[in-house]
Design an enzyme around this catalytic site. Structure first.
Site, PDB file in Angstrom:
ATOM      1  N   GLU A  63      -0.831   9.489  -5.884  1.00 44.01           N
ATOM      2  CA  GLU A  63       0.292   8.556  -5.827  1.00 44.01           C
ATOM      3  C   GLU A  63       0.570   7.918  -7.190  1.00 44.01           C
ATOM      4  O   GLU A  63       1.716   7.606  -7.509  1.00 44.01           O
ATOM      5  CB  GLU A  63       0.028   7.490  -4.755  1.00 44.01           C
ATOM      6  CG  GLU A  63       0.134   8.084  -3.357  1.00 44.01           C
ATOM      7  CD  GLU A  63      -0.855   7.502  -2.370  1.00 44.01           C
ATOM      8  OE1 GLU A  63      -1.434   6.432  -2.647  1.00 44.01           O
ATOM      9  OE2 GLU A  63      -1.083   8.139  -1.323  1.00 44.01           O
ATOM     10  N   GLU A 118       0.858  -1.182   0.000  1.00 42.18           N
ATOM     11  CA  GLU A 118       0.000   0.000   0.000  1.00 42.18           C
ATOM     12  C   GLU A 118       0.896   1.235   0.000  1.00 42.18           C
ATOM     13  O   GLU A 118       1.694   1.421   0.902  1.00 42.18           O
ATOM     14  CB  GLU A 118      -0.897  -0.050   1.248  1.00 42.18           C
ATOM     15  CG  GLU A 118      -1.956   1.004   1.296  1.00 42.18           C
ATOM     16  CD  GLU A 118      -2.944   0.940   0.136  1.00 42.18           C
ATOM     17  OE1 GLU A 118      -3.059  -0.105  -0.536  1.00 42.18           O
ATOM     18  OE2 GLU A 118      -3.594   1.967  -0.105  1.00 42.18           O
ATOM     19  N   ASP A 147      -6.825   3.030   2.973  1.00 43.55           N
ATOM     20  CA  ASP A 147      -6.286   1.768   3.508  1.00 43.55           C
ATOM     21  C   ASP A 147      -7.406   0.724   3.604  1.00 43.55           C
ATOM     22  O   ASP A 147      -7.202  -0.452   3.304  1.00 43.55           O
ATOM     23  CB  ASP A 147      -5.687   1.985   4.905  1.00 43.55           C
ATOM     24  CG  ASP A 147      -4.638   3.081   4.905  1.00 43.55           C
ATOM     25  OD1 ASP A 147      -4.010   3.292   3.854  1.00 43.55           O
ATOM     26  OD2 ASP A 147      -4.456   3.732   5.948  1.00 43.55           O
TER      27      ASP A 147
HETATM   28  P1  ADP Z   1      -5.756   7.590   3.284  1.00 44.68           P
HETATM   29  O1  ADP Z   1      -4.273   7.495   3.109  1.00 44.68           O
HETATM   30  O2  ADP Z   1      -6.145   8.446   4.451  1.00 44.68           O
HETATM   31  O3  ADP Z   1      -6.398   6.269   3.347  1.00 44.68           O
HETATM   32  P2  ADP Z   1      -6.108   8.059   0.478  1.00 44.68           P
HETATM   33  O4  ADP Z   1      -5.870   9.300  -0.267  1.00 44.68           O
HETATM   34  O5  ADP Z   1      -5.153   6.936   0.263  1.00 44.68           O
HETATM   35  O6  ADP Z   1      -6.261   8.396   2.011  1.00 44.68           O
HETATM   36  O7  ADP Z   1      -7.565   7.487   0.126  1.00 44.68           O
HETATM   37  C1  ADP Z   1      -8.673   8.250   0.209  1.00 44.68           C
HETATM   38  C2  ADP Z   1      -9.786   7.504  -0.537  1.00 44.68           C
HETATM   39  O8  ADP Z   1     -10.903   7.408   0.310  1.00 44.68           O
HETATM   40  C3  ADP Z   1     -10.257   8.227  -1.773  1.00 44.68           C
HETATM   41  O9  ADP Z   1      -9.539   7.794  -2.895  1.00 44.68           O
HETATM   42  C4  ADP Z   1     -11.723   7.847  -1.859  1.00 44.68           C
HETATM   43  O10 ADP Z   1     -11.866   6.701  -2.666  1.00 44.68           O
HETATM   44  C5  ADP Z   1     -12.083   7.478  -0.431  1.00 44.68           C
HETATM   45  N1  ADP Z   1     -12.926   8.502   0.199  1.00 44.68           N
HETATM   46  C6  ADP Z   1     -12.563   9.736   0.571  1.00 44.68           C
HETATM   47  N2  ADP Z   1     -13.608  10.416   1.101  1.00 44.68           N
HETATM   48  C7  ADP Z   1     -14.670   9.579   1.075  1.00 44.68           C
HETATM   49  C8  ADP Z   1     -16.043   9.682   1.477  1.00 44.68           C
HETATM   50  N3  ADP Z   1     -16.522  10.792   1.993  1.00 44.68           N
HETATM   51  N4  ADP Z   1     -16.842   8.615   1.270  1.00 44.68           N
HETATM   52  C9  ADP Z   1     -16.364   7.464   0.735  1.00 44.68           C
HETATM   53  N5  ADP Z   1     -15.078   7.317   0.332  1.00 44.68           N
HETATM   54  C10 ADP Z   1     -14.229   8.343   0.488  1.00 44.68           C
END
Ligand code: ADP
Length: 495
Positions: free
Chosen positions: A312, A281, A470
């Site tokens: 990324e 990841e 994640d």
């Molecule tokens: P993190 O590293 O905190 O997990 P990422 O940028 O890797 O963050 O992933 C964020 C992902 O979460 C986004 O690509 C999206 O698919 C999902 N996401 C973000 N906000 C929401 C939301 N309000 N509802 C559902 N999915 C979300």
């Protein structure tokens, strides 16, 4: 794409994945875990913080664009940049001074488990996997308390030279400090004024100040490595945290040694179970040398599956020499989704992967090597399951058990996601990647790869945003492995 059909696909996929999960023996999850101290910033907090400084000096530091946080001014500069653009950022700090300064001048609202491996371990334990083996090289007593107390969540512990699996709360290292990251969240429409410049925050987002104490090393204890067989049986490993590797350490060691050791762990896991699948990841990695080393030396040829978000994808493409494609992924214009798809395909090829899972707000794309043992429908179920988990996490802030995960089914599919995919249809059909009908199912057939694309559920006013990516990657990878095990079990059982 018809929203109603996709809602039904989500329900069907959830049920079918839940049925498959008991077929898994276990999952190994390493390396990064920490305590997240979370503060939701109000306008009053921002004004108070700005008031502690000379505003012209903040402006100067903003122009210098610090890449690490060495003093409170660096912090203010990166916070204001992040807020002005509404863009998430994760910046490292190598001393504990900032932690003390933030505790003294701001304080936090609450603390919880952070770090990809910590978040993923807790989530998988709550999804009732038979066994989740977490491994955090810097597991302190305080950090151990943030792992869920569940019989299926274990951590290796060395006792009299022997490795045994114990609950994290009994497996910590007694004399190690805790890694605490700060997450400064802010909301859209917040008004900020600094040095006679005013702006309105365009989007909900956050700045993460990632603590990198001097003793932090991405490594595995020798005894655990030597007796790695003690964590088996496991079917898969989800590895993350490589971003903490530094080019050079004060003791003279360099990143190369940690890269080599990381690969040795991966190779040993695969030697102990040749059918085991490894997922990495990714997260934002500021240092380009490290970013490239992780991709070309750890991920390429050694791991099967990669999970990442759109930023990324762009960053990875950039260090792999695809600047133009990287730029068009980041620009996110009308054709952004086409570039994203092309970029993900490029990563699959350049890094010799079986699977690349990209998540974006409103849709996910998974590029697959041809000849994968699962059908596209089965891969689609894995993605749909992860969309339900993501929305449950966004909605509730945390997923404590399967019934809480199921709450995600009530969240509607993103209309924006559906519209984005409809625009992508023209390209796919025009390039003969699929027929219109196949596109409705989310199936693409490239010349040297297949792909699955789904619209995802999005929570309008999320309770939390950290760790959703994640949850998506962990949910989909676990669902895929579970289905592979289930198929294998059914095929070998006598009729
Ligand atoms: P993190 O590293 O905190 O997990 P990422 O940028 O890797 O963050 O992933 C964020 C992902 O979460 C986004 O690509 C999206 O698919 C999902 N996401 C973000 N906000 C929401 C939301 N309000 N509802 C559902 N999915 C979300």
């Amino acid at each position: 794409m018809e929203i109603q059909e996709w809602e039904q696909h989500h329900i069907d996929a959830f049920c079918s994945v839940i049925e498959s999960i008991p077929y898994l023996d276990g999952m190994f999850v390493a390396y990064n875990s920490n305590i997240d101290a979370i503060k939701h910033l109000t306008e009053a907090d921002i004004s108070k913080l700005i008031g502690l400084f000379n505003e012209a000096e903040i402006q100067e530091r903003i122009e210098a664009y610090p890449r690490e946080i060495n003093d409170p001014l660096d912090l203010m500069a990166r916070l204001l940049i992040s807020m002005r653009e509404g863009k998430a950022a994760e910046i490292p700090t190598y001393t504990s001074d900032i932690h003390e300064w933030l505790k003294g001048h701001l304080g936090f609202d609450y603390a919880c488990m952070g770090g990809q491996a910590g978040i993923i371990s807790n989530l998988l334990a709550c999804l009732e996997l038979k066994k989740v083996v977490a491994y955090v090289p810097w597991l302190s007593q305080e950090l151990a308390e943030y792992f869920v107390a569940a019989d299926n969540l274990l951590h290796p512990k060395v006792e009299d030279g022997r490795v045994i699996l114990k609950p994290p709360q009994e497996a910590f290292k007694p004399d190690i400090g805790s890694k605490v990251n700060w997450i400064l969240e802010y909301s859209r429409d917040l008004q900020v004024s600094c040095n006679e410049r005013k702006f309105t925050v365009p989007r909900d987002n956050r700045l993460i100040i990632s603590s990198r104490p001097k003793w932090l090393r991405l490594d595995m204890d020798r005894d655990v490595y030597e007796q790695l067989d003690s964590i088996f049986p496991i079917d898969g490993a989800m590895l993350s945290g490589y971003q903490i590797i530094k080019e050079e350490y004060e003791d003279g060691s360099t990143y190369e040694q940690y890269v080599i050791r990381s690969v040795q762990v991966i190779e040993k896991l695969k030697a102990l179970n040749p059918e085991l699948r490894i997922h990495v990841e990714l997260t934002s990695i500021q240092n380009r040398v490290i970013r490239k080393a992780i991709l070309t030396e750890i991920v390429a040829k050694h791991v099967h599956s990669l999970g990442l978000d759109t930023v990324e994808v762009a960053n990875a493409l950039n260090v792999l020499g695809h600047e133009e494609l990287s730029y068009s992924v980041i620009k996110k214009e009308e054709n952004g989704i086409i570039s994203l798809y092309q970029g993900a395909v490029q990563l699959l090829k350049d890094l010799s992967l079986e699977r690349v899972h990209v998540h974006s707000l409103g849709f996910y794309i998974c590029i697959l090597e041809k000849g994968h043992p699962l059908t596209l429908k089965e891969h689609r179920d894995s993605l749909l399951f992860s969309s339900t988990l993501a929305s449950a996490k966004a909605f509730k802030g945390n997923i404590g058990d399967l019934s809480e995960a199921e709450v995600g089914l009530k969240v509607p599919i993103s209309v924006g996601g559906i519209e984005g995919l409809d625009n992508f249809k023209l390209y796919c059909v025009g390039r003969r990647l699929c027929t219109e009908e196949e596109f409705e199912y989310g199936y693409l057939y490239g010349p040297d790869h297949d792909a699955v694309i789904i619209p995802s559920k999005v929570v309008d006013k999320p309770k939390a945003t950290v760790g959703i990516g994640d949850a998506i990657s962990a949910g989909a990878f676990t669902a895929m492995l579970a289905r592979m095990k289930q198929k294998k079990a059914i095929n070998v059982l006598p009729m």
